[in-house]
Motif scaffolding. Sequence first.
Motif, mmCIF file in Angstrom:
data_model
loop_
_atom_site.group_PDB
_atom_site.id
_atom_site.type_symbol
_atom_site.label_atom_id
_atom_site.label_comp_id
_atom_site.label_asym_id
_atom_site.label_seq_id
_atom_site.Cartn_x
_atom_site.Cartn_y
_atom_site.Cartn_z
ATOM 1 N N LEU A 91 8.465 16.400 8.673
ATOM 2 C CA LEU A 91 7.596 15.440 9.358
ATOM 3 C C LEU A 91 7.001 16.021 10.644
ATOM 4 N N HIS A 92 7.427 17.235 11.009
ATOM 5 C CA HIS A 92 6.894 17.870 12.223
ATOM 6 C C HIS A 92 5.414 18.200 12.002
ATOM 7 N N PRO A 93 4.578 18.008 13.047
ATOM 8 C CA PRO A 93 3.140 18.264 12.856
ATOM 9 C C PRO A 93 2.810 19.692 12.424
ATOM 10 N N ASP A 94 3.638 20.676 12.788
ATOM 11 C CA ASP A 94 3.373 22.058 12.347
ATOM 12 C C ASP A 94 3.503 22.199 10.835
ATOM 13 N N VAL A 95 4.254 21.280 10.221
ATOM 14 C CA VAL A 95 4.460 21.355 8.769
ATOM 15 C C VAL A 95 3.443 20.479 8.029
ATOM 16 N N CYS A 96 3.282 19.254 8.504
ATOM 17 C CA CYS A 96 2.474 18.285 7.736
ATOM 18 C C CYS A 96 1.177 17.895 8.421
ATOM 19 N N GLY A 97 0.880 18.541 9.551
ATOM 20 C CA GLY A 97 -0.356 18.226 10.267
ATOM 21 C C GLY A 97 -0.349 16.822 10.855
ATOM 22 N N GLY A 98 0.824 16.256 11.026
ATOM 23 C CA GLY A 98 0.918 14.912 11.616
ATOM 24 C C GLY A 98 0.621 13.797 10.620
ATOM 25 N N ASP A 99 0.443 14.149 9.341
ATOM 26 C CA ASP A 99 0.138 13.148 8.311
ATOM 27 C C ASP A 99 1.336 13.067 7.347
ATOM 28 N N HIS A 100 1.983 11.898 7.282
ATOM 29 C CA HIS A 100 3.208 11.771 6.482
ATOM 30 C C HIS A 100 2.958 11.277 5.061
ATOM 31 N N THR A 101 1.694 11.187 4.677
ATOM 32 C CA THR A 101 1.385 10.689 3.331
ATOM 33 C C THR A 101 2.085 11.536 2.266
ATOM 34 N N GLY A 102 2.782 10.870 1.366
ATOM 35 C CA GLY A 102 3.423 11.574 0.247
ATOM 36 C C GLY A 102 4.695 12.311 0.625
ATOM 37 N N ILE A 103 5.201 12.056 1.836
ATOM 38 C CA ILE A 103 6.419 12.764 2.287
ATOM 39 C C ILE A 103 7.472 11.749 2.738
#
Length: 378
Positions: free
Chosen positions: A217-229
């Motif tokens: 959920l960190h922005p470096d991983v998901c770009g700040g978008d939690h859709t589908g995670i």
Amino acid sequence: MPEHAPATAPRWAARSVSAALPDFPWDHLTVYGERARAHPDGVVDLSIGTPVDATPEVVQQALRDAADSPGYPTTIGRAETRQACVDWLARRFGVTGLDVDGVLPVVGSKELIASMPVHLGLGPDDLVVYPELAYPTYEVGARLAGARTVATDSLTSLGPERVSMLWLNSPSNPTGRVLPVDHLRKVVDWCRERGTLLVSDECYLECAWESRPVSVLHPDVCGGDHTGILTVQSLSKRSNLAGYRCAFAAGDPAVVGELLAVRKNLGLMMPGPQQHAMRVALDDDRHVAEQHARYARRRADLKGAFEAVGFRVDASEAALYLWLTRGEPCWETVGWLADRGILAAPGDFYGSAGRRHVRVAFTASDERVAAAVRRLGG
Ligand SMILES: Cc1ncc(COP(=O)(O)O)c(C=O)c1O
């Protein structure tokens, strides 16, 4: 035959659910447990990762304070408990963009892991993928839903297969491996391109020794978008309260909302006093630092003792385990250790790739860890 005996087997018995589940592997360890228990100074059981140190006083007090609890709790949980989950992920792991509508308290993370495929309606047309070496409950949950399963760390090996749910577990049980940010990012992208739900079991985030685990959920991983995670978080190890059953799911509010809509029909709610204790535990970092220091000492002592007698330590950067090999089949190593009164878990419990490793937990008491070190010749 008694008069009232049914002429045919009961209808429920004809469709045994347990028969569709994987073999419960711990039964195979019983004979080694007996061998280890025969040691004159007693067994040192390092086969399971159950906390043995006291539940922190601040958390015990919180449970006592909330003992008067006549009404039903709600499945969604108390607003302040869910806010504590959001704040903890932000404070300790730099998670941004999470709100309370993306958080759901659960009764320990194992029940969530085991029930999620059924609760999200997966079935025989769905494929669930989990790591090659994995906590067995990912497979259990998929099988309960009748879904197909593949254990792999290689996304390319899946070819054009459509994957409904993909599990990650970093830090990993059993290996203690931590997945780097760029790997996590690639998995997120892969899942998004395919409409795959990514579920990341992060119950060992606070248990790190040689690297810093990152939440998906960190922005470096998901770009700040939690859709589908979705992530699965647990306080069992972090706060020594496996007995309280405090855990939560965090991530995509749409997935959380669907789980909530199903779970509230099933009465799957965290007890009210536990919700209070979980909030207090999440707000307190001091007991986590104390417990971390305890584990770090035990880990260092055991690692040194195993290396001194020729074991190789692989991965083991985080989580509560040493992933060890002597270059021989795991059951031979389990036997060698059992003869010294030490019980370890054979690596093949977690997948065939573990057949030459054993998993040693450092959750035993200082006294038992010192006994193991002595028995290994330290
Ligand atoms: C990888 C992993 N996930 C989940 C769990 C379950 O933890 P709990 O049900 O106590 O939250 C464990 C327990 O050992 C684990 O190792």
